[in-house]
Write an enzyme that holds these catalytic residues in place. Structure first.
Site, PDB file in Angstrom:
ATOM      1  N   GLU A 120      25.264  47.624  42.268  1.00 41.54           N
ATOM      2  CA  GLU A 120      26.268  48.459  41.603  1.00 41.54           C
ATOM      3  C   GLU A 120      25.659  49.428  40.605  1.00 41.54           C
ATOM      4  O   GLU A 120      26.102  50.579  40.505  1.00 41.54           O
ATOM      5  CB  GLU A 120      27.328  47.584  40.923  1.00 41.54           C
ATOM      6  CG  GLU A 120      28.278  46.871  41.885  1.00 41.54           C
ATOM      7  CD  GLU A 120      27.758  45.532  42.392  1.00 41.54           C
ATOM      8  OE1 GLU A 120      26.597  45.178  42.070  1.00 41.54           O
ATOM      9  OE2 GLU A 120      28.501  44.840  43.103  1.00 41.54           O
TER      10      GLU A 120
ATOM     11  N   HIS B   2      37.105  36.922  39.296  1.00 46.17           N
ATOM     12  CA  HIS B   2      37.656  37.787  40.351  1.00 46.17           C
ATOM     13  C   HIS B   2      39.146  38.063  40.160  1.00 46.17           C
ATOM     14  O   HIS B   2      39.835  38.375  41.132  1.00 46.17           O
ATOM     15  CB  HIS B   2      37.487  37.143  41.734  1.00 46.17           C
ATOM     16  CG  HIS B   2      36.078  37.074  42.241  1.00 46.17           C
ATOM     17  ND1 HIS B   2      35.150  36.181  41.774  1.00 46.17           N
ATOM     18  CD2 HIS B   2      35.441  37.787  43.203  1.00 46.17           C
ATOM     19  CE1 HIS B   2      34.007  36.346  42.418  1.00 46.17           C
ATOM     20  NE2 HIS B   2      34.153  37.316  43.294  1.00 46.17           N
TER      21      HIS B   2
HETATM   22  C1  LIG Z   1      28.007  41.747  41.399  1.00 43.13           C
HETATM   23  C2  LIG Z   1      28.824  41.441  42.603  1.00 43.13           C
HETATM   24  N1  LIG Z   1      28.982  42.411  43.527  1.00 43.13           N
HETATM   25  C3  LIG Z   1      29.709  42.163  44.636  1.00 43.13           C
HETATM   26  C4  LIG Z   1      30.273  40.949  44.839  1.00 43.13           C
HETATM   27  C5  LIG Z   1      31.135  40.700  46.064  1.00 43.13           C
HETATM   28  N2  LIG Z   1      30.426  39.839  46.994  1.00 43.13           N
HETATM   29  C6  LIG Z   1      30.605  38.498  46.989  1.00 43.13           C
HETATM   30  S1  LIG Z   1      29.613  37.728  48.050  1.00 43.13           S
HETATM   31  C7  LIG Z   1      28.945  39.180  48.578  1.00 43.13           C
HETATM   32  C8  LIG Z   1      27.901  39.181  49.618  1.00 43.13           C
HETATM   33  C9  LIG Z   1      26.731  38.384  49.203  1.00 43.13           C
HETATM   34  O1  LIG Z   1      25.776  38.418  50.190  1.00 43.13           O
HETATM   35  P1  LIG Z   1      24.520  37.464  50.099  1.00 43.13           P
HETATM   36  O2  LIG Z   1      23.920  37.560  48.752  1.00 43.13           O
HETATM   37  O3  LIG Z   1      23.671  37.759  51.246  1.00 43.13           O
HETATM   38  O4  LIG Z   1      25.154  36.008  50.186  1.00 43.13           O
HETATM   39  P2  LIG Z   1      25.968  35.343  51.402  1.00 43.13           P
HETATM   40  O5  LIG Z   1      27.391  35.650  51.187  1.00 43.13           O
HETATM   41  O6  LIG Z   1      25.452  35.905  52.663  1.00 43.13           O
HETATM   42  O7  LIG Z   1      25.709  33.884  51.255  1.00 43.13           O
HETATM   43  C10 LIG Z   1      29.497  40.250  47.903  1.00 43.13           C
HETATM   44  C11 LIG Z   1      29.169  41.664  48.119  1.00 43.13           C
HETATM   45  C12 LIG Z   1      30.098  39.975  43.840  1.00 43.13           C
HETATM   46  N3  LIG Z   1      30.665  38.765  43.938  1.00 43.13           N
HETATM   47  N4  LIG Z   1      29.350  40.243  42.756  1.00 43.13           N
END
Ligand SMILES: Cc1ncc(C[n+]2csc(CCOP(=O)(O)OP(=O)(O)O)c2C)c(N)n1
Ligand SMILES: [Mg+2]
Lengths: 336, 346
Positions: free
Chosen positions: B68, B137
């Protein structure tokens, strides 16, 4: 470093327990969320049912949790992320209290305040949270404390490959290497950050390569295999415990469910999850422990039965526990 | 062009209205582009960008890494060069990882440059609770953005307003933060207030910032509110009407600029004010509106003290009974208004 018979059996048992936990949650989560009992016109209601809210399941990713936690003691710290159940179970978080938390009950780890993404169990030094990337610096803090307090405990931060593009990740790596902290960073590469493939989010193929830029060893575990993770993690944890500093490990793993339950998964090739299940790491380890004579078919079956009953008991506990009083929402903003 | 019979009114969800406004502005102005997490193939986690990738392709609808600070800073840089980015922060709660770019740079650079530099960009973001997404959230936090000078802040309550305000946001030469409540987007997977899905003209139109809307006229009490709480207030007002209490509802629509005149005019008429807010109680929107009225007691006559209904300074808890307690509900609105009707000024 080879796993002892006890460690092999422990990993096998924990993987089964985690899988049972996640598959059970996939069913329980859907209760009350589908038509016709929800608002007209909706296909699904995220806020309905006994377990409301978001739900990120880790079926398929068990090897990462057990391969690392097999090396940890109760006084080692684990910081997970938004997909935390496998780590929590492998770290020994109280299963009843964890499950009750997801039901929003007063007997839950956070007395219903946190929910599935925000689990805190100080007895086994486990925590997690919903902000992507936030855990890595927090693990550095736990490691810093161990160092300052003269303890030989270590800290592990688990997070997804998507989180490795957050500023917090990069700052944490530098801090850890600079201060030679007893910390291990474990990246779960399950190929996706929600809908975005790693190749579309990350400029290089392996996050392990990024370790060099911060002056620490980087290890890539290319197979979703508990033993392979166990080996890499064994070296990293031992190194940290010896006071030699941090390691970054990336594990290629598989996500069997959607990003969250209810994810339409339109970004994913049809049948991909089914294909991934062909390479399920649990039967693979099962074959190994049986070939080594650590378990026969009937003790395997009774082990599975016992674990299924254990998981069911946790769900029963969660479901049957009382809700907190509404006005308890006002408690715990500050320590007394 | 004439049509003999008027076409059947078209209704859109708020999510559809936002993506339609965005698409129309992208068609009109090649400088407009969208970036953020899961805005492409997924169409936005809250469907605010649905259909845009198919229409405009990946160069103008860019999925970003989970970075971000990176893409908010990039929005500033691109805006400075004359592009008009729309940058989506999936949940407002995540502003924590990128707020420096927003409040120290995006908000202030125009001022610090003495007006020499312009930053025409829109930050869209999802707000609000009510579906058990817990403390990281479920927040609203619009007051924080409104507190920092240099950001325009838009918080729509329905599809019609959302389309017109989004169009204005994209055409504005200033940074605009556009906060949509998840519980009025009309998503197929989250229960929502149906009043938010309403008639939306197909042709582009712009609604001016700084004009609150009286969404329901009344004579006994003014409810000043915004976003999903407007929909809750409309339900509460019906219940109150059955008891013979006539509530006027003022939907602020934009916090910066704030339509002070409409608030004061309504309160002067009814003599009673309830501020209904889904943000935290202290140091925020409800205090701001209360102060506005307090500063005008030389021209506005109150029959009862000002009352505020908001989240009682606790993080949003997960469990259903706790969350329902923390976030003001229709019943709380009704009870607060009843209390106001019985209260007297000293
Ligand atoms: C700072 C922030 N940005 C965006 C999100 C929304 N979000 C939650 S999980 C996720 C994807 C995370 O991907 P990864 O780190 O690969 O973990 P996975 O879900 O694949 O276990 C996103 C974009 C968040 N929770 N926090
Ligand atoms: Mg991932």
């Amino acid at each position: 470093m080879d796993a002892t018979a006890g460690q092999l059996l422990w990993m096998y048992e924990k993987m089964i327990e985690i899988r049972e936990y996640e598959e059970t949650m996939a069913r329980v989560y859907l209760e009350g969320k589908l038509p016709p009992k929800i608002q007209k016109g909706l296909a699904f209601d995220i806020g309905a049912g006994p377990v409301p809210g978001e739900m990120h399941l880790a079926a398929g990713q068990e090897p990462v949790a057990v391969g690392v936690c097999a090396h940890l003691r109760q006084d080692d710290t684990v910081v997970g992320a938004h997909r935390p159940h496998h780590f929590a179970i492998a770290k020994g978080v109280d299963l009843d209290a964890m499950t009750a938390e997801m039901f929003g009950k007063d007997t839950g780890l956070g007395r219903g305040k946190g929910g599935h993404m925000h689990l805190f169990d100080p007895a086994v030094k486990f925590s997690c949270g919903g902000i992507v990337g936030a855990g890595a610096p927090q693990a550095c803090g736990a490691a810093l404390a161990a160092k300052k307090l003269g303890r030989d405990s270590v800290a592990v931060a688990f997070f997804g490959e998507g989180a490795a593009n957050q500023g917090a990740f990069h700052e944490a790596l530098n801090l850890a290497a600079l201060w030679k902290l007893p910390v291990v960073f474990v990246v779960e590469d399950n190929k996706y950050g929600i809908s975005v493939e790693k190749s579309a989010s990350t400029a290089i193929a392996s996050n392990a390569d990024r370790a060099a830029g911060y002056g620490m060893p980087g290890v890539l575990v290319e197979r979703n295999d508990a033993l392979a993770v166990f080996k890499a993690a064994g070296m990293a944890v031992a190194r940290a415990r010896r006071g030699e500093g941090p390691t970054l490990i990336e594990v290629k793993t598989d996500r069997y469910f959607g990003h969250f339950q209810g994810d339409p998964e339109t970004y994913r090739p049809k049948g991909e999850a089914k294909e991934l299940r062909q390479h399920d790491p649990i039967p693979a380890l099962g074959t190994l422990v049986r070939d080594l004579g650590l378990l026969d078919a009937s003790s395997d079956a009774s082990l599975r039965e016992r674990l299924a009953a254990r998981v069911q008991a946790a769900y029963d506990f969660g479901r049957n526990s009382p809700y907190p009083r509404p006005e308890d929402a006002l408690l715990h903003v500050f320590a007394e | 062009m004439t049509t003999a019979t008027p076409a059947k009114a078209r209704t859109l969800t708020m999510a559809q209205a936002i993506s339609e406004a965005t698409a129309q502005e992208m068609e009109r102005d090649p400088r407009v582009f969208v970036m953020g997490e899961d805005v492409g193939k997924y169409g936005g986690i809250f469907s605010a960008t649905t259909g845009l990738l198919d229409k405009f392709g990946p160069d103008r609808v860019m999925d970003t890494p989970i970075s971000e600070t990176g893409f908010m800073g990039a929005a500033l840089g691109a805006a400075a060069e004359g592009l008009r980015p729309i940058s989506e922060l999936m949940f407002v709660d995540f502003f924590g990882v990128c707020f420096d770019q927003i409040y120290n740079h995006i908000a202030k650079n125009h001022y610090m440059s003495g007006g020499a530099c312009k930053y025409p960009l829109v930050i869209t973001t999802g707000i609000g609770g009510g579906y058990n997404d817990a403390a990281q959230h479920s927040q609203c936090l619009y007051s924080i953005f409104a507190h920092v000078p240099g950001l325009k802040v838009v918080v729509p309550s329905n599809a019609y307003d959302a389309k017109g305000l989004m169009t204005t946001a994209i055409r504005d030469d200033n940074p605009v933060v556009f906060l949509y409540h998840k519980g009025i987007m009309g998503l197929s997977w989250m229960s929502y207030f149906e009043g938010s899905t309403n008639e939306v003209p197909e042709e582009p139109y712009a609604l001016p910032f700084g004009e609150a809307r009286v969404v329901r006229e009344g004579s006994d009490v003014t409810i000043v509110t915004l976003s999903q709480m407007v929909q809750k207030s409309l339900v509460a007002a019906e219940e109150l009407a059955a008891e013979g209490i006539s509530a006027e509802i003022v939907d602020l629509r934009t916090l910066v600029p704030l339509d002070r005149a409409t608030v004061l005019k309504s309160v002067a008429k009814t003599g009673r004010l309830l501020v209904a807010d889904e943000d935290y109680l202290s140091y925020g929107l409800s205090g701001e509106i209360a102060a506005l009225v307090a500063e005008h007691l030389d021209t506005v006559r109150l029959k009862a003290p000002v009352r505020r209904l908001a989240v009682p300074d606790v993080p949003i808890p997960f469990s259903r009974p706790l969350e329902q307690f923390a976030i003001p509900q229709v019943d709380n609105l009704v009870a607060s208004v009843r209390g106001l009707m019985n209260a007297k000024v000293y």
